[in-house]
Motif scaffolding. Structure first.
Motif, PDB file in Angstrom:
ATOM      1  N   GLN A 102       5.483  -5.348 -11.518  1.00 51.49           N
ATOM      2  CA  GLN A 102       5.702  -4.211 -10.616  1.00 51.49           C
ATOM      3  C   GLN A 102       4.964  -4.671  -9.371  1.00 51.49           C
ATOM      4  OE1 GLN A 102       5.927  -2.053  -8.131  1.00 51.49           O
ATOM      5  NE2 GLN A 102       3.952  -1.147  -8.663  1.00 51.49           N
ATOM      6  N   SER A 103       5.694  -5.127  -8.369  1.00 53.12           N
ATOM      7  CA  SER A 103       5.073  -5.909  -7.288  1.00 53.12           C
ATOM      8  C   SER A 103       4.821  -5.105  -6.006  1.00 53.12           C
ATOM      9  CB  SER A 103       5.954  -7.124  -6.962  1.00 53.12           C
ATOM     10  OG  SER A 103       7.103  -6.722  -6.240  1.00 53.12           O
ATOM     11  N   HIS A 104       5.135  -3.801  -6.003  1.00 53.04           N
ATOM     12  CA  HIS A 104       4.967  -3.035  -4.763  1.00 53.04           C
ATOM     13  C   HIS A 104       3.597  -2.355  -4.733  1.00 53.04           C
ATOM     14  CE1 HIS A 104       5.804  -0.481  -1.332  1.00 53.04           C
ATOM     15  NE2 HIS A 104       6.910  -1.191  -1.132  1.00 53.04           N
ATOM     16  N   SER A 107      -0.266 -15.063  -9.113  1.00 54.09           N
ATOM     17  CA  SER A 107      -1.402 -14.285  -8.625  1.00 54.09           C
ATOM     18  C   SER A 107      -1.229 -14.022  -7.133  1.00 54.09           C
ATOM     19  CB  SER A 107      -2.708 -15.024  -8.913  1.00 54.09           C
ATOM     20  OG  SER A 107      -2.931 -15.012 -10.312  1.00 54.09           O
ATOM     21  N   SER A 108      -2.094 -13.163  -6.588  1.00 56.65           N
ATOM     22  CA  SER A 108      -1.798 -12.614  -5.259  1.00 56.65           C
ATOM     23  C   SER A 108      -3.034 -12.507  -4.370  1.00 56.65           C
ATOM     24  CB  SER A 108      -1.198 -11.211  -5.458  1.00 56.65           C
ATOM     25  OG  SER A 108      -1.200 -10.497  -4.251  1.00 56.65           O
ATOM     26  N   SER A 109      -2.813 -12.652  -3.086  1.00 53.48           N
ATOM     27  CA  SER A 109      -3.893 -12.453  -2.108  1.00 53.48           C
ATOM     28  C   SER A 109      -4.402 -11.010  -2.125  1.00 53.48           C
ATOM     29  CB  SER A 109      -3.388 -12.797  -0.700  1.00 53.48           C
ATOM     30  OG  SER A 109      -2.192 -12.104  -0.434  1.00 53.48           O
ATOM     31  N   PRO A 160      -4.262  -0.390  -7.217  1.00 52.52           N
ATOM     32  CA  PRO A 160      -3.992  -0.631  -8.640  1.00 52.52           C
ATOM     33  C   PRO A 160      -3.265  -1.966  -8.839  1.00 52.52           C
ATOM     34  CG  PRO A 160      -3.521   1.644  -8.079  1.00 52.52           C
ATOM     35  CD  PRO A 160      -3.809   0.949  -6.782  1.00 52.52           C
ATOM     36  N   TYR A 161      -2.346  -2.291  -7.930  1.00 53.28           N
ATOM     37  CA  TYR A 161      -1.639  -3.579  -8.030  1.00 53.28           C
ATOM     38  C   TYR A 161      -2.635  -4.743  -7.975  1.00 53.28           C
ATOM     39  CZ  TYR A 161       1.071  -7.664  -6.570  1.00 53.28           C
ATOM     40  OH  TYR A 161       1.594  -8.934  -6.481  1.00 53.28           O
ATOM     41  N   GLY A 162      -3.541  -4.698  -6.997  1.00 49.73           N
ATOM     42  CA  GLY A 162      -4.523  -5.779  -6.849  1.00 49.73           C
ATOM     43  C   GLY A 162      -5.410  -5.892  -8.087  1.00 49.73           C
ATOM     44  N   PHE A 205      -0.174 -15.767  -0.695  1.00 54.07           N
ATOM     45  CA  PHE A 205      -0.220 -14.750   0.350  1.00 54.07           C
ATOM     46  C   PHE A 205       1.217 -14.250   0.565  1.00 54.07           C
ATOM     47  CE2 PHE A 205      -4.594 -14.693   2.203  1.00 54.07           C
ATOM     48  CZ  PHE A 205      -5.174 -15.461   1.201  1.00 54.07           C
ATOM     49  N   ASN A 206       1.363 -13.183   1.363  1.00 50.36           N
ATOM     50  CA  ASN A 206       2.690 -12.549   1.505  1.00 50.36           C
ATOM     51  C   ASN A 206       3.756 -13.583   1.851  1.00 50.36           C
ATOM     52  OD1 ASN A 206       0.570 -10.583   2.036  1.00 50.36           O
ATOM     53  ND2 ASN A 206       2.218  -9.137   2.461  1.00 50.36           N
ATOM     54  N   HIS A 207       4.876 -13.472   1.167  1.00 52.23           N
ATOM     55  CA  HIS A 207       6.009 -14.331   1.542  1.00 52.23           C
ATOM     56  C   HIS A 207       7.291 -13.523   1.439  1.00 52.23           C
ATOM     57  CE1 HIS A 207       4.734 -15.015  -2.597  1.00 52.23           C
ATOM     58  NE2 HIS A 207       6.009 -15.097  -2.901  1.00 52.23           N
ATOM     59  N   ALA A 251      11.238  -6.606   5.478  1.00 53.80           N
ATOM     60  CA  ALA A 251      12.679  -6.355   5.311  1.00 53.80           C
ATOM     61  C   ALA A 251      13.050  -5.024   5.959  1.00 53.80           C
ATOM     62  CB  ALA A 251      13.044  -6.363   3.839  1.00 53.80           C
ATOM     63  N   LYS A 252      12.129  -4.062   5.835  1.00 53.22           N
ATOM     64  CA  LYS A 252      12.383  -2.746   6.424  1.00 53.22           C
ATOM     65  C   LYS A 252      12.511  -2.878   7.949  1.00 53.22           C
ATOM     66  CE  LYS A 252      10.342   1.867   6.391  1.00 53.22           C
ATOM     67  NZ  LYS A 252       9.236   2.700   5.934  1.00 53.22           N
ATOM     68  N   ILE A 253      11.625  -3.691   8.549  1.00 51.82           N
ATOM     69  CA  ILE A 253      11.667  -3.862  10.014  1.00 51.82           C
ATOM     70  C   ILE A 253      12.917  -4.646  10.431  1.00 51.82           C
ATOM     71  CG2 ILE A 253      10.517  -4.925  12.012  1.00 51.82           C
ATOM     72  CD1 ILE A 253       7.821  -4.468  10.462  1.00 51.82           C
ATOM     73  N   LEU A 313       7.399   3.839  10.230  1.00 52.25           N
ATOM     74  CA  LEU A 313       6.507   2.938   9.493  1.00 52.25           C
ATOM     75  C   LEU A 313       5.170   3.618   9.253  1.00 52.25           C
ATOM     76  CD1 LEU A 313       7.105  -0.438  11.380  1.00 52.25           C
ATOM     77  CD2 LEU A 313       8.057   0.235   9.162  1.00 52.25           C
ATOM     78  N   GLY A 314       4.330   2.968   8.430  1.00 48.48           N
ATOM     79  CA  GLY A 314       2.973   3.445   8.178  1.00 48.48           C
ATOM     80  C   GLY A 314       1.994   2.751   9.108  1.00 48.48           C
ATOM     81  N   ASN A 315       0.984   2.102   8.528  1.00 47.98           N
ATOM     82  CA  ASN A 315      -0.078   1.458   9.302  1.00 47.98           C
ATOM     83  C   ASN A 315       0.426   0.197  10.013  1.00 47.98           C
ATOM     84  OD1 ASN A 315      -2.385   0.287  10.253  1.00 47.98           O
ATOM     85  ND2 ASN A 315      -3.322  -0.038   8.250  1.00 47.98           N
ATOM     86  N   MET A 331       1.631   5.542   4.730  1.00 53.01           N
ATOM     87  CA  MET A 331       0.232   5.075   4.698  1.00 53.01           C
ATOM     88  C   MET A 331      -0.217   4.947   3.240  1.00 53.01           C
ATOM     89  SD  MET A 331      -0.851   4.996   7.868  1.00 53.01           S
ATOM     90  CE  MET A 331      -0.715   5.755   9.479  1.00 53.01           C
ATOM     91  N   ARG A 332      -1.245   4.143   2.999  1.00 52.27           N
ATOM     92  CA  ARG A 332      -1.764   3.973   1.629  1.00 52.27           C
ATOM     93  C   ARG A 332      -3.096   4.683   1.451  1.00 52.27           C
ATOM     94  NH1 ARG A 332       0.473  -2.203   0.836  1.00 52.27           N
ATOM     95  NH2 ARG A 332       2.563  -1.490   1.307  1.00 52.27           N
ATOM     96  N   PRO A 333      -3.405   5.153   0.231  1.00 48.72           N
ATOM     97  CA  PRO A 333      -4.699   5.809  -0.008  1.00 48.72           C
ATOM     98  C   PRO A 333      -5.866   4.893   0.357  1.00 48.72           C
ATOM     99  CG  PRO A 333      -3.244   6.138  -1.885  1.00 48.72           C
ATOM    100  CD  PRO A 333      -2.540   5.184  -0.960  1.00 48.72           C
ATOM    101  N   GLU A 334      -5.747   3.602   0.085  1.00 48.28           N
ATOM    102  CA  GLU A 334      -6.757   2.633   0.542  1.00 48.28           C
ATOM    103  C   GLU A 334      -5.993   1.419   1.035  1.00 48.28           C
ATOM    104  OE1 GLU A 334      -9.811   1.483  -2.313  1.00 48.28           O
ATOM    105  OE2 GLU A 334     -10.955   0.447  -0.756  1.00 48.28           O
ATOM    106  N   GLU A 335      -6.347   0.924   2.218  1.00 45.64           N
ATOM    107  CA  GLU A 335      -5.561  -0.147   2.847  1.00 45.64           C
ATOM    108  C   GLU A 335      -6.318  -1.469   2.866  1.00 45.64           C
ATOM    109  OE1 GLU A 335      -2.876  -1.768   3.659  1.00 45.64           O
ATOM    110  OE2 GLU A 335      -2.090  -0.688   5.403  1.00 45.64           O
ATOM    111  N   LEU A 336      -5.591  -2.526   2.650  1.00 46.45           N
ATOM    112  CA  LEU A 336      -6.143  -3.872   2.834  1.00 46.45           C
ATOM    113  C   LEU A 336      -5.849  -4.244   4.290  1.00 46.45           C
ATOM    114  CD1 LEU A 336      -5.485  -6.869   0.420  1.00 46.45           C
ATOM    115  CD2 LEU A 336      -5.997  -7.079   2.830  1.00 46.45           C
TER     116      LEU A 336
END
Ligand code: NAP
Ligand code: F7E
Length: 332
Positions: free
Chosen positions: A89-91, A130-132, A156-158, A185-187, A199-201, A218-220, A285-290
């Motif tokens: 679940q990658s989102h 694994s993920s950044s 939770p994803y991280g 990192f993001n790809h 993709a949304k943009i 958009l959000g942040n 927006m996210r509850p906690e942002e990276l």
């Protein structure tokens, strides 16, 4: 499927990376196998790999990371030389809505697969996606994240990915397995899911340029990401498993750009000013942002001889061009 040199089994083959990895391995003369899950809309289940399945370059079987019997059965049947665990679940934002499901899939799912792997085919090589996102807001003094940077995830994803990363290392050391972590990192790419920001943009900008919509919500927009191209990053996944020993590798572009920068670049590909169309909506927006990701991939570049072909500009252009072609096919 005709007998070939090596067999690769991909979990997550229907996703963005899985589809490019399957293509890359098929070109390298691998027998490529993939797991598909039951979907209610069966027609779109294999959309990203239809072109490979129809040519007999990929074989798919039903399975699920949360269904251990299916994992044991498939590993015994296929006897893979290389296993790629890209299933997740990658989102990140959605992981706040479905935290238990995210941890089950990404953490317990990985554990299930490791258990089946060590008992059925322990000589195989294992790649973990694994993920950044595992770093959270930790940054080294020079502004980069690297293999040695502290990991303090903020979603939770991280958290799920960090637990999976740790259990992969633990199984490697405990049971002498060739199990490696790629810290990617993001790809992005034309095959990126449409609810990820790039993709949304790209899609939104093309839709506005064709007067099919008038604004993009958009959000942040101040968050900053290290964006590369999925096509380049699946090459790194394969190289990680060809290395002489299992290890951890950061894969990144070494550059960071804000969401705003991405908007500016995408809209300017179409001769538009993003400021005229993009609006913020707290819903995204996210509850906690990276806040910022910038990866130092020096270790992988040296040890694996890996270099990306795409840069920020050519990535954005590839995505905008794709969405232009899609809209032309649909509306012309
Ligand atoms: P994606 O497009 O969301 O694909 C995820 C894949 O996982 C899909 O094929 C999905 O199958 C499958 N999956 C989900 N739950 C599963 C389960 N229980 N059992 C088996 N398969 C399951 O993700 P992606 O962008 O290709 O990313 C690939 C992997 O790299 C993921 O693990 C992701 O977390 C990780 N990663 C991605 C990035 C990035 O920027 N793209 C960066 C770092 C790490 P369905 O089609 O059936 O849903
Ligand atoms: O968000 C901001 C958002 O959802 C990027 C996954 O592949 O990479 C990906 O996770 C940034 C964030 O990707 C919107 O707040 C603004 O700061 O495209 P994203 P992500 O969360 O970085 C990591 C490395 C993975 O491992 C993950 O699997 O963009 N943002 N406005 C938005 N994001 C979205 N989705 N939608 C917006 O409207």
């Amino acid at each position: 499927m005709p007998k070939k040199n090596k067999k690769a089994l991909i979990f997550g083959i229907t996703g963005q990376d899985g589809s490019y990895l399957a293509e890359y391995l098929a070109e390298k003369d691998y027998e490529v196998y993939g797991i598909i899950r039951r979907h209610s809309v069966a027609e779109s289940q294999e959309a990203r790999i239809d072109h490979l399945v129809s040519k007999g370059l990929v074989r798919t079987d039903y399975g699920d990371l949360l269904d251990s019997p299916s994992l044991y059965k498939l590993l015994a049947l296929i006897k893979p030389d290389e296993i790629y665990n890209l299933g997740a679940q990658s989102h990140v934002r959605v992981s706040f809505d479905v935290p238990q499901f995210t941890l089950q899939t990404n953490m317990i799912g990985t554990l299930n697969l490791l258990e089946a792997y060590r008992s059925i085919c322990p000589k195989a090589k294992f790649y973990q996606a694994s993920s950044s996102e595992m770093f959270g807001n930790e940054i080294d003094e020079d502004g980069f994240q690297r293999e040695t940077t502290a990991m303090k995830p903020v979603s939770p994803y991280g958290c799920s990915k960090l637990a999976a990363y740790c259990i992969v290392r633990n199984y490697r050391n405990s049971y002498n397995l060739f199990a490696s972590n790629g810290i990617l990192f993001n790809h992005e790419s034309p095959r990126r899911g449409e609810n990820f920001v790039t993709a949304k943009i790209a899609r939104g900008a093309v839709s506005i340029s064709k007067k099919l919509s008038s604004k993009l919500e958009l959000g942040n927009m101040d968050a900053s990401r290290d964006w590369g191209h999925s096509k380049d990053y699946v090459v790194a996944m394969h190289k990680i498993l060809q290395h002489h020993e299992p290890d951890e590798f950061v894969i990144s572009s070494k550059e960071s750009h804000t969401v705003r920068d991405f908007c500016k670049e995408a809209f300017s590909c179409l001769g538009l000013n993003y400021e005229d169309y993009v609006v913020q909506n707290p819903k995204f927006m996210r509850p906690e942002e990276l806040k910022e990701l910038k990866g130092d991939s020096t270790k992988a570049r040296k040890a694996l001889n890996w270099e990306p072909e795409y840069n920020f500009k050519s990535l954005v252009k590839d995505m905008v061009d794709y969405w232009q072609r899609e809209y032309d096919l649909k509306y012309d």
